[in-house]
Design an enzyme around this catalytic site. Structure first.
Site, PDB file in Angstrom:
ATOM      1  N   GLU A  45      -3.049   1.077  -7.712  1.00  0.00           N
ATOM      2  CA  GLU A  45      -3.941   1.994  -8.431  1.00  0.00           C
ATOM      3  C   GLU A  45      -4.905   1.212  -9.316  1.00  0.00           C
ATOM      4  O   GLU A  45      -4.686   0.049  -9.630  1.00  0.00           O
ATOM      5  CB  GLU A  45      -3.141   2.990  -9.279  1.00  0.00           C
ATOM      6  CG  GLU A  45      -1.952   2.433 -10.021  1.00  0.00           C
ATOM      7  CD  GLU A  45      -2.253   1.368 -11.017  1.00  0.00           C
ATOM      8  OE1 GLU A  45      -3.247   1.518 -11.758  1.00  0.00           O
ATOM      9  OE2 GLU A  45      -1.515   0.372 -11.087  1.00  0.00           O
ATOM     10  N   GLU A  92      -2.546  -2.450  -9.546  1.00  0.00           N
ATOM     11  CA  GLU A  92      -3.289  -2.713  -8.312  1.00  0.00           C
ATOM     12  C   GLU A  92      -2.400  -2.776  -7.073  1.00  0.00           C
ATOM     13  O   GLU A  92      -2.888  -2.845  -5.960  1.00  0.00           O
ATOM     14  CB  GLU A  92      -4.071  -4.039  -8.385  1.00  0.00           C
ATOM     15  CG  GLU A  92      -5.044  -4.154  -9.523  1.00  0.00           C
ATOM     16  CD  GLU A  92      -5.769  -5.495  -9.552  1.00  0.00           C
ATOM     17  OE1 GLU A  92      -5.573  -6.325  -8.623  1.00  0.00           O
ATOM     18  OE2 GLU A  92      -6.534  -5.734 -10.499  1.00  0.00           O
TER      19      GLU A  92
END
Length: 349
Positions: free
Chosen positions: A174, A317
């Site tokens: 994310e 991430e």
């Protein structure tokens, strides 16, 4: 909502016969029983998920959901909101940490705009914007229930598309400045813990920022009164678009019998929401690492999961999830390639 309900019904228990076959094979290999520890447990779980005791090599993808958060107006992040959009461009150019680690493990990075503020134009980007970031949850609901449901459906649809293209192993990632705040809020409601136990430093806020973040979460929960028994209501009122999208990705992957490696705090909260929507999805989760974010341990405990790695990471991430890929490959390689006592002519203990 119909698509969500249909997906829930498609999530089946793990294949017990494949798990028994994998366990029998592991016990015939040239090693003391159980001596490879978590790798053996992982091999059996993967066999149950895929229905394949041979555990063939799996094509991998990290799905990075990106979105912005209105709650940044409350001063809960050390970074400005435009960094979300800038980092999406960095992902697409291949310059972020997740890109480096994905290349190392032979995985694909799939970047999704599910709610970034502003317009992004790039052929490499999957554009599924539900809205231009969430509203400020300290003043109103982050989004409507319909928007939360749409974000979940987007995650389901992406899992189905990628599975259709041959992806057999998913990881969650994310990007969204301020997103540890809604993640902590969702965790606080679903796990019934105070904001103090759910809140971490995120991008690096100071002590005053921590107190402000905790107060913001308490205010948002008191204002919006999310229903702890209804994870979609919680995501809508105090969550984020990328959280809902990742919850949908978990559901879609599980419905397609694909394992999902969950990353750190934010991804684990999304997985927790998915498992509250469909408890059967839990068996498809592989926890990667223990984040430095305070609430991550709480979220993992709520799911009953133990991470494989502890590297003091807090980047997000999908960076921790991708580091677990070699362990997953190792579990499959052991099952496929290691000699048995009979084939190697080794005496049993």
């Amino acid at each position: 909502m119909l698509k969500i309900e249909q997906t829930i019904r498609r999530i089946l228990p793990l294949d017990e016969e494949a798990m028994r076959e994998a366990a029998r094979r592991l016990d015939r290999l040239t090693k003391p029983p159980g001596s490879l520890g978590r790798l053996e447990e992982l091999a059996v779980q993967l066999a149950g998920i895929t229905g394949d005791a041979d555990l063939k090599p799996m094509a991998k993808a990290i799905v990075v959901m990106a979105a912005d958060h209105g709650v940044c107006e409350e001063g809960v992040s050390a970074f400005p909101q435009e960094v979300t959009r800038q980092m999406v461009h960095n992902f697409l150019a291949g310059g972020a940490a997740i890109n480096v680690l994905a290349r190392q493990t032979g995985a694909e990075v799939v970047c999704v705009d599910i709610g970034v503020k502003g317009e992004l134009e790039d052929d490499r980007l999957i554009s599924r914007k539900v809205r231009q970031g969430t509203a400020n949850m300290a003043r109103e609901a982050a989004m409507s229930r319909e928007e939360a449901e749409r974000a979940i459906e987007i995650g389901i649809e992406l899992a189905e598309i990628l599975a259709g293209k041959g992806i057999r192993l998913f990881a969650t990632g994310e990007m969204g400045i301020g997103n540890t705040t809604p993640s902590a809020a969702v965790l606080s409601v679903l796990s019934d813990v105070d904001a103090e136990d759910a809140v971490g430093r995120g991008t690096g806020i100071d002590d005053a920022g921590m107190k402000r973040k905790q107060a913001t979460i308490r205010k948002a929960i008191a204002l919006n009164v999310p229903d702890a028994s209804d994870a979609i209501d919680v995501l809508a009122k105090v969550g984020g678009l990328e959280l809902a999208g990742l919850a949908g990705l978990v559901l879609g992957a599980a419905a397609n019998r694909r394992p999902v490696v969950i990353d750190g705090f934010i991804s684990t909260v999304a997985a927790l929401a998915a498992c509250r929507i469909a408890p059967a999805a839990k068996e498809y989760l592989i926890p990667s690492h223990l984040s430095e974010e305070k609430g991550h341990r709480v979220a993992l405990k709520e799911l009953g999961l133990e991470p494989m790695l502890s590297l003091k990471m807090r980047l997000g991430e999908g960076s921790g999830a991708v580091l677990a890929f070699p362990l997953i490959d190792a579990a499959g390689n052991v099952l496929r390639e290691m000699a048995t006592f009979d084939s190697a002519g080794v005496s049993r203990g």
